[in-house]
Design a protein around this motif. Structure first.
Motif, mmCIF file in Angstrom:
data_model
loop_
_atom_site.group_PDB
_atom_site.id
_atom_site.type_symbol
_atom_site.label_atom_id
_atom_site.label_comp_id
_atom_site.label_asym_id
_atom_site.label_seq_id
_atom_site.Cartn_x
_atom_site.Cartn_y
_atom_site.Cartn_z
ATOM 1 N N HIS A 20 6.524 56.268 46.872
ATOM 2 C CA HIS A 20 5.482 57.308 46.947
ATOM 3 C C HIS A 20 4.273 56.996 46.065
ATOM 4 O O HIS A 20 3.635 57.907 45.503
ATOM 5 C CB HIS A 20 6.056 58.679 46.557
ATOM 6 N N SER A 21 3.915 55.719 45.950
ATOM 7 C CA SER A 21 2.803 55.335 45.075
ATOM 8 C C SER A 21 1.448 55.761 45.625
ATOM 9 O O SER A 21 0.436 55.627 44.932
ATOM 10 C CB SER A 21 2.816 53.826 44.819
ATOM 11 N N ASP A 22 1.394 56.281 46.848
ATOM 12 C CA ASP A 22 0.143 56.836 47.351
ATOM 13 C C ASP A 22 -0.179 58.165 46.680
ATOM 14 O O ASP A 22 -1.338 58.573 46.600
ATOM 15 C CB ASP A 22 0.191 57.012 48.881
ATOM 16 N N ILE A 23 0.842 58.841 46.173
ATOM 17 C CA ILE A 23 0.664 60.142 45.526
ATOM 18 C C ILE A 23 1.039 60.092 44.042
ATOM 19 O O ILE A 23 0.377 60.707 43.210
ATOM 20 C CB ILE A 23 1.488 61.231 46.249
ATOM 21 N N VAL A 24 2.080 59.327 43.725
ATOM 22 C CA VAL A 24 2.556 59.234 42.340
ATOM 23 C C VAL A 24 2.007 57.974 41.682
ATOM 24 O O VAL A 24 2.278 56.868 42.129
ATOM 25 C CB VAL A 24 4.094 59.239 42.272
ATOM 26 N N VAL A 177 5.691 62.914 35.354
ATOM 27 C CA VAL A 177 5.204 62.170 36.518
ATOM 28 C C VAL A 177 3.715 62.436 36.660
ATOM 29 O O VAL A 177 3.279 63.592 36.592
ATOM 30 C CB VAL A 177 5.949 62.596 37.800
ATOM 31 N N MET A 178 2.935 61.355 36.808
ATOM 32 C CA MET A 178 1.493 61.484 37.016
ATOM 33 C C MET A 178 1.216 61.469 38.513
ATOM 34 O O MET A 178 1.513 60.497 39.208
ATOM 35 C CB MET A 178 0.756 60.336 36.343
ATOM 36 N N LEU A 179 0.639 62.576 39.004
ATOM 37 C CA LEU A 179 0.393 62.736 40.438
ATOM 38 C C LEU A 179 -1.090 62.801 40.752
ATOM 39 O O LEU A 179 -1.882 63.345 39.977
ATOM 40 C CB LEU A 179 1.049 64.029 40.931
ATOM 41 N N ILE A 242 9.173 67.485 41.736
ATOM 42 C CA ILE A 242 8.160 66.512 42.146
ATOM 43 C C ILE A 242 8.287 66.196 43.630
ATOM 44 O O ILE A 242 7.274 66.041 44.330
ATOM 45 C CB ILE A 242 8.265 65.208 41.317
ATOM 46 N N GLY A 243 9.514 66.137 44.125
ATOM 47 C CA GLY A 243 9.713 65.885 45.563
ATOM 48 C C GLY A 243 9.042 66.944 46.423
ATOM 49 O O GLY A 243 8.425 66.628 47.451
ATOM 50 N N GLN A 244 9.129 68.191 45.995
ATOM 51 C CA GLN A 244 8.487 69.277 46.746
ATOM 52 C C GLN A 244 6.961 69.174 46.683
ATOM 53 O O GLN A 244 6.273 69.429 47.676
ATOM 54 C CB GLN A 244 8.948 70.621 46.182
ATOM 55 N N ILE A 245 6.440 68.815 45.512
ATOM 56 C CA ILE A 245 4.981 68.678 45.378
ATOM 57 C C ILE A 245 4.472 67.537 46.251
ATOM 58 O O ILE A 245 3.422 67.659 46.907
ATOM 59 C CB ILE A 245 4.597 68.453 43.902
ATOM 60 N N ILE A 246 5.194 66.429 46.272
ATOM 61 C CA ILE A 246 4.807 65.297 47.125
ATOM 62 C C ILE A 246 4.749 65.737 48.585
ATOM 63 O O ILE A 246 3.800 65.420 49.314
ATOM 64 C CB ILE A 246 5.800 64.129 46.955
#
Length: 349
Positions: A20-24, A177-179, A242-246
């Protein structure tokens, strides 16, 4: 390795790789540890703090993951060097401001950084690119286990690891986690998201951690309490939130593409055009424009550009980095000119 080597490399956590490096942007775990029978830093006398430096440095040199690390005494660094380390997310502002009898241990990849005599005797930090808390935990757990073989930690059977701040007592663990959440910001859903996670005992900070506000659509989300929870529980809670935010950010991006594509493309390409052609640009404007460029790249609207390059520019264009590159102090206007120059050079594709 020495401090000046860092300016010529990209931190491993900025590579733009991993789940998920596009968001995280990155995953980080920090452990707070104190030495047994030694006053905590805020109460320690000079001799006590000096002994902590000597004791921990010897332990680092015997720890496998830290043998190639550099040990920096902060009182030997100038203000630009200290701010440079803060900008690279290797230490806190608090550590930089009050620097007597303090040190920083950093590995060549910059994935491990240990602050000595900050709020606690040790603040051990491990960072990885993308959403990879499991790997981050494996690394920091190994380092902590090795250090505990050389150092006697302050520990209570009833309370766990003893720390300067009560909220860290227990595991002494903070996961964060930096988002990058531009779509939730643009669709005005971000406040609802942040209010919801606050009720779950999570805190939100900006790009540079404690004491900073969100900018460039970056949000650093971490657990607030470690007392009474096992490490695995803390990690599970963070991963769930974090999974929900992604998922919400992904849906918001899909809606923007489907319903507001022209507006979105206009903002992205205007940002790209400004970055490629500006000759004077402020730090604040740079962060906002790079955020839109990163979104365009992640959505496939801007092609032939590496995510890691954009990530690097967020850090490389900060004030201390610009002055390290020029090897001298720069005025605000000189920094704005240098910043624009670097961006133009790096975005030639």
């Amino acid at each position: 390795m020495n401090l000046n080597d860092l300016i010529n490399q990209v931190s491993s956590w900025l590579k733009g790789t991993g789940p998920h490096s596009d968001i995280v942007i990155s995953s980080r775990i920090r452990l707070a540890r104190n030495l047994d029978k030694t006053p905590f830093p805020h109460w320690a006398k000079k001799n006590d703090a000096e002994q902590v430096l000597v004791t921990t440095k010897a332990a680092f040199e015997r720890t496998a993951e830290l043998k190639s690390a550099v040990f920096l005494r902060l009182e030997e660094l100038d203000n630009i060097d200290k701010q440079f380390l803060v900008e690279r997310h290797l230490m806190s502002n608090e550590h930089a401001v009050r620097s007597n009898q303090k040190a920083l241990c950093v590995t060549p990849r910059e994935d491990v950084a240990i602050m000595v005599n900050e709020e606690d005797h040790l603040r051990i930090q491990v960072m990885e690119s993308g959403f990879d808390l499991d790997k981050t935990w494996d690394v920091i757990n190994s380092i902590d286990d090795q250090l505990s073989g050389f150092l006697s930690y302050a520990f209570s059977r009833e309370w766990g690891y003893l720390t300067a701040c009560p909220t860290n007592t227990g595991t002494g663990m903070r996961g964060s986690v930096m988002l990058h959440l531009p779509a939730l910001v643009m669709s005005r859903q971000i406040n609802k998201v942040l209010e919801a996670i606050a009720k779950l005992s999570f805190t939100t900070r900006g790009l540079y951690g404690e004491g900073t506000q969100a900018s460039g659509n970056f949000f650093q989300i971490s657990n607030q309490v470690s007392l009474g929870l096992r490490e695995e529980e803390i990690l599970g809670n963070i991963k769930g939130v974090i999974g929900q935010i992604i998922e919400q950010e992904q849906k918001a991006r899909e809606v923007l593409l489907a319903e507001h594509r022209e507006m979105l493309e206009d903002r992205i390409w205007r940002s790209y055009g400004t970055l490629k052609n500006a000759h004077i640009i402020s730090s604040g404007e740079t962060v906002e424009l790079l955020s839109m460029l990163r979104l365009g790249n992640d959505l496939g609207l801007v092609e032939n550009m590496e995510r890691g390059l954009i990530n690097e520019l967020f850090i490389l264009t900060q004030p201390a980095h610009l002055q390290k590159l020029e090897n001298k102090k720069l005025s605000a206007n000189e920094r704005d000119i240098k910043r624009a120059q670097i961006i133009r050079e790096r975005l030639k594709v």
